[in-house]
Design a protein around this motif. Sequence first.
Motif, PDB file in Angstrom:
ATOM      1  N   THR A  66       0.825  -1.206   0.000  1.00  0.00           N
ATOM      2  CA  THR A  66       0.000   0.000   0.000  1.00  0.00           C
ATOM      3  C   THR A  66       0.857   1.254   0.000  1.00  0.00           C
ATOM      4  O   THR A  66       0.518   2.254  -0.646  1.00  0.00           O
ATOM      5  CB  THR A  66      -0.932  -0.001   1.230  1.00  0.00           C
ATOM      6  OG1 THR A  66      -1.741  -1.172   1.192  1.00  0.00           O
ATOM      7  CG2 THR A  66      -1.834   1.225   1.234  1.00  0.00           C
ATOM      8  N   GLU A  67       1.978   1.227   0.705  1.00  0.00           N
ATOM      9  CA  GLU A  67       2.850   2.398   0.788  1.00  0.00           C
ATOM     10  C   GLU A  67       3.459   2.768  -0.549  1.00  0.00           C
ATOM     11  O   GLU A  67       3.860   3.913  -0.763  1.00  0.00           O
ATOM     12  CB  GLU A  67       3.988   2.149   1.779  1.00  0.00           C
ATOM     13  CG  GLU A  67       3.543   1.979   3.218  1.00  0.00           C
ATOM     14  CD  GLU A  67       3.203   0.538   3.573  1.00  0.00           C
ATOM     15  OE1 GLU A  67       2.937  -0.277   2.653  1.00  0.00           O
ATOM     16  OE2 GLU A  67       3.212   0.220   4.773  1.00  0.00           O
ATOM     17  N   THR A 109      -8.163  11.377   7.080  1.00  0.00           N
ATOM     18  CA  THR A 109      -7.404  11.196   8.313  1.00  0.00           C
ATOM     19  C   THR A 109      -7.489  12.391   9.259  1.00  0.00           C
ATOM     20  O   THR A 109      -7.288  12.233  10.474  1.00  0.00           O
ATOM     21  CB  THR A 109      -5.917  10.938   8.003  1.00  0.00           C
ATOM     22  OG1 THR A 109      -5.406  12.019   7.207  1.00  0.00           O
ATOM     23  CG2 THR A 109      -5.735   9.636   7.252  1.00  0.00           C
ATOM     24  N   ALA A 258       1.264   6.844   8.420  1.00  0.00           N
ATOM     25  CA  ALA A 258       0.713   5.562   8.855  1.00  0.00           C
ATOM     26  C   ALA A 258      -0.807   5.561   8.770  1.00  0.00           C
ATOM     27  O   ALA A 258      -1.418   4.589   8.289  1.00  0.00           O
ATOM     28  CB  ALA A 258       1.166   5.253  10.279  1.00  0.00           C
ATOM     29  N   LYS A 259      -1.430   6.634   9.219  1.00  0.00           N
ATOM     30  CA  LYS A 259      -2.892   6.724   9.147  1.00  0.00           C
ATOM     31  C   LYS A 259      -3.357   6.796   7.697  1.00  0.00           C
ATOM     32  O   LYS A 259      -4.369   6.176   7.320  1.00  0.00           O
ATOM     33  CB  LYS A 259      -3.381   7.950   9.913  1.00  0.00           C
ATOM     34  CG  LYS A 259      -3.107   7.918  11.408  1.00  0.00           C
ATOM     35  CD  LYS A 259      -3.906   6.832  12.111  1.00  0.00           C
ATOM     36  CE  LYS A 259      -3.736   6.940  13.617  1.00  0.00           C
ATOM     37  NZ  LYS A 259      -4.411   5.815  14.327  1.00  0.00           N
ATOM     38  N   THR A 261      -1.828   5.584   5.084  1.00  0.00           N
ATOM     39  CA  THR A 261      -1.640   4.267   4.481  1.00  0.00           C
ATOM     40  C   THR A 261      -2.778   3.337   4.858  1.00  0.00           C
ATOM     41  O   THR A 261      -3.289   2.577   4.014  1.00  0.00           O
ATOM     42  CB  THR A 261      -0.289   3.677   4.932  1.00  0.00           C
ATOM     43  OG1 THR A 261       0.772   4.535   4.509  1.00  0.00           O
ATOM     44  CG2 THR A 261      -0.079   2.291   4.334  1.00  0.00           C
ATOM     45  N   MET A 262      -3.197   3.381   6.095  1.00  0.00           N
ATOM     46  CA  MET A 262      -4.320   2.552   6.532  1.00  0.00           C
ATOM     47  C   MET A 262      -5.583   2.898   5.730  1.00  0.00           C
ATOM     48  O   MET A 262      -6.283   2.005   5.242  1.00  0.00           O
ATOM     49  CB  MET A 262      -4.572   2.760   8.023  1.00  0.00           C
ATOM     50  CG  MET A 262      -5.746   1.945   8.570  1.00  0.00           C
ATOM     51  SD  MET A 262      -6.026   2.231  10.340  1.00  0.00           S
ATOM     52  CE  MET A 262      -6.596   3.944  10.306  1.00  0.00           C
ATOM     53  N   CYS A 263      -5.860   4.179   5.564  1.00  0.00           N
ATOM     54  CA  CYS A 263      -7.051   4.587   4.810  1.00  0.00           C
ATOM     55  C   CYS A 263      -6.925   4.227   3.333  1.00  0.00           C
ATOM     56  O   CYS A 263      -7.916   3.881   2.679  1.00  0.00           O
ATOM     57  CB  CYS A 263      -7.289   6.085   4.973  1.00  0.00           C
ATOM     58  SG  CYS A 263      -7.844   6.563   6.620  1.00  0.00           S
ATOM     59  N   LYS A 264      -5.712   4.300   2.801  1.00  0.00           N
ATOM     60  CA  LYS A 264      -5.506   3.929   1.399  1.00  0.00           C
ATOM     61  C   LYS A 264      -5.779   2.443   1.169  1.00  0.00           C
ATOM     62  O   LYS A 264      -6.290   2.059   0.116  1.00  0.00           O
ATOM     63  CB  LYS A 264      -4.081   4.298   0.960  1.00  0.00           C
ATOM     64  CG  LYS A 264      -3.780   4.008  -0.513  1.00  0.00           C
ATOM     65  CD  LYS A 264      -2.432   4.568  -0.913  1.00  0.00           C
ATOM     66  CE  LYS A 264      -1.966   4.015  -2.257  1.00  0.00           C
ATOM     67  NZ  LYS A 264      -2.875   4.337  -3.379  1.00  0.00           N
ATOM     68  N   GLN A 265      -5.469   1.623   2.177  1.00  0.00           N
ATOM     69  CA  GLN A 265      -5.777   0.192   2.065  1.00  0.00           C
ATOM     70  C   GLN A 265      -7.260  -0.016   1.783  1.00  0.00           C
ATOM     71  O   GLN A 265      -7.649  -0.880   0.995  1.00  0.00           O
ATOM     72  CB  GLN A 265      -5.402  -0.526   3.356  1.00  0.00           C
ATOM     73  CG  GLN A 265      -3.908  -0.646   3.610  1.00  0.00           C
ATOM     74  CD  GLN A 265      -3.606  -1.199   4.990  1.00  0.00           C
ATOM     75  OE1 GLN A 265      -4.518  -1.467   5.776  1.00  0.00           O
ATOM     76  NE2 GLN A 265      -2.324  -1.383   5.286  1.00  0.00           N
ATOM     77  N   PHE A 266      -8.094   0.785   2.426  1.00  0.00           N
ATOM     78  CA  PHE A 266      -9.536   0.641   2.260  1.00  0.00           C
ATOM     79  C   PHE A 266     -10.004   1.176   0.909  1.00  0.00           C
ATOM     80  O   PHE A 266     -11.055   0.765   0.405  1.00  0.00           O
ATOM     81  CB  PHE A 266     -10.287   1.403   3.363  1.00  0.00           C
ATOM     82  CG  PHE A 266      -9.794   1.138   4.755  1.00  0.00           C
ATOM     83  CD1 PHE A 266      -9.245  -0.086   5.107  1.00  0.00           C
ATOM     84  CD2 PHE A 266      -9.865   2.128   5.723  1.00  0.00           C
ATOM     85  CE1 PHE A 266      -8.797  -0.319   6.393  1.00  0.00           C
ATOM     86  CE2 PHE A 266      -9.418   1.904   7.013  1.00  0.00           C
ATOM     87  CZ  PHE A 266      -8.878   0.671   7.351  1.00  0.00           C
TER      88      PHE A 266
END
Length: 396
Positions: A66-67, A109, A258-259, A261-266
């Motif tokens: 994702t990153e 975010t 980090a936040k 990246t987490m949202c991009k995963q979704f």
Amino acid sequence: MPFADRLNNVETSAIRELFKLLGKPGIISFAGGFPDSAMFDVSGIQEAVNAALASEAGGALQYGATEGYNPLREQLASFMGTKGVAGLKPEDLIVTTGSQQALDLLGKTMIDPGDKVIVEGPTFLATIQCFRLYGADLVSAPVDADGVDTDRLEQLIAEHKPKFVYLIPTFGNPSGAMLSLARRKKVLELAVKYQTLIVEDDPYGDLYFGDAPPPSILSLSADVPGSRDFIAHCGSLSKVLSPGLRVGWMIAPAELLAKATMCKQFSDAHTSTFAQATAAQYLKAGRMPATLANVRKVYGERARAMGDALRRELGDAISFTQPQGGLFFWARLTGANGTVADGAELAKRAIEKNVAFVPGAPFYAKDPDHATLRLSFATADVAKIEEGVKRLGQAI
């Protein structure tokens, strides 16, 4: 349909709606914000595609992190180093699907409904829509030829205590303004003083026509102790290489990355690995400097032609500052000698003369100046620019 309440805060882009009118035969358009497809380095991109498939077909065609694709992150860190951002490591940035996704990730975010966010007045229309979608209460900071008015910006930060401040410091869309070096340093000082995140959107910074612009706010943060912790920088290859690759990036403090990246995963799991591998090979091949030199030369010629034509054909009916880079003229109708003083009204008349531009009012989050308009010189050659501005003069 029971749509989400957040959709009540946004409406269809005025620019996208305008494109519906551009199918008329013979129309000359100054409306879009696109780069000229005739200047894409097709052979260089083809070589990069072949190199990506030859060197690591599995990585280019498979799911990815994702990153971002690490060879691209390495190349982007090096690319930013050539622009004065020292010591940047691949893990200091994430790859996004265009810089537009970086803005969306910032909205996801950072913004709660009702949060104050300061933007320039005028600013990028899609930013207004994106942040409003997440419920932001947008506050507009005035802009002049030297960029955002930092004295007024400080007053607004102190008054509203925003979640963040969003700026396009270098050849802004739509303003074309270039934030002065002194004001860039003041922005960094404000970030530290008020502990406020500054979002620097920089899709146009490489498109200068003469002297290079001042260093980016991110680069200058090395000179203002503590400011780097309050800077998020969004970059893009869309305006200098190809919008179709949809490759952008965000440099930000580790906690924010980090936040995001987490949202991009979704959202999309990751930006296209094939596009990332292609961009990585292109940058690795060292073709970017020649590509930038070419687009700077061509866009510079077109900008000068448009400025000359506007002065010749519209005279004192219009005022503007000659852009030193980017893709846009930002102009204001004066109403002199009974000429049109409303951008939307002139846009209607211009369409009848087979020339199109974007009225300025939609680019304001608050208190729009209806006399303003945006003209793009990017996709029309000099002859079309001269003819289009001549038609504009007939409409005014």
